[in-house]
Design an enzyme around this catalytic site. Structure first.
Site: not given
Length: 271
Positions: A2-3, A54, A170, A257
């Site tokens: 989750p961003e 976050k 990301n 990532r």
């Protein structure tokens, strides 16, 4: 993972249900919280629900304790009415909080800890956060100073560094770099000053657009249709929206990532 926009929306939902309410029930599977006695929260008031990038903090009064959560890849907060069926298995619940008609449940989060205000103030993951992209005000000059300090770091890794601009994850990393035509492996020092400013401004703009629109589905293109919500993220081998060449993908950085980019519009990527 989750961003910042996801955490912001979760905090907004929890805030409407929990703030100012008296805690009537608590349970947890987290050893650190159980060791401190989660029952001490019963009878206290949920003073505030605070997103920080976050991270998410639930503050209680009068104890001034805070429940700190970080979702990492799999965690999420859910809100249910009393008696409503949960959408995830109960064994995944890490923390459950009851207030009146509401039950707030944190599922699968690897970071769930009960902290004093003093511990929050010196928490290594919180004190080093850069300006919050979704804060009431965003100090972009400070974010730029922090970005500049990572001169030899690839711009993709620098954007993911929460010490630069908290909340960028990301998805936004990939989308922002595509918008500005930057090779994700390009060191920060090789990017001109105006573009560095623009990258940070775009990240803030995209994050804010996704929390202000009321949409639950993230978009960076503004189109929001099926399959065209994002420019490059998750679109490996599909046509670039600018040049129609296939979008490339590779793992990047210590955390591995996934980075998505167009070799034609942005650069060759890793050698």
């Amino acid at each position: 993972m989750p961003e910042g926009d996801t955490i912001f929306r979760a905090a907004r939902t929890l805030r409407h249900a929990l703030e100012g309410q008296t805690v009537t029930g608590v349970s947890t599977s987290v050893g650190q919280v159980r060791a401190l006695g989660e029952g001490r929260l019963i009878g206290q008031t949920v003073r505030a629900v605070e997103p920080r990038g976050k991270h998410l903090l639930l503050w209680f009064a009068p104890s001034d304790l805070a429940l700190h959560t970080h979702m990492r890849m799999a965690g999420s907060w859910h809100l249910y009415r009393q008696g409503q069926r949960w959408r995830k298995p109960r064994h995944l619940a890490r923390f459950r909080l009851e207030v009146g008609e509401w039950v707030a449940v944190c599922f699968s989060a690897p970071v769930v800890e009960l902290l004093s205000a003093e511990q929050v103030a010196r928490h290594p993951s919180l004190v080093t956060l850069g300006p919050d992209a979704l804060g009431e005000t965003v100090d972009l000059a400070e974010a730029r100073r922090r970005l500049d300090a990572l001169a030899d770091t690839s711009v993709a890794e620098a954007l993911l560094d929460q010490r630069v601009l908290a909340g960028v994850g990301n998805v936004y990393k990939n989308e922002v770099l595509f918008i500005h035509g930057l090779d994700p492996w390009q060191p920060v020092a090789t990017i001109d000053e105006a573009t560095r400013d623009a990258v940070l401004q775009t990240a803030v703009r995209l994050l804010r657009a996704n929390v202000e629109s009321g949409r639950t589905r993230r978009t960076t293109t503004g189109r929001g249709g099926r399959g065209d919500d994002l420019y490059v993220y998750g679109r490996q081998r599909r046509p670039c929206p600018r040049c129609q060449r296939p979008i490339a993908a590779a793992r990047q950085g210590e955390q591995g990532r996934m980075t998505y980019w167009c070799r034609s519009c942005q650069g060759p990527g890793p050698s």
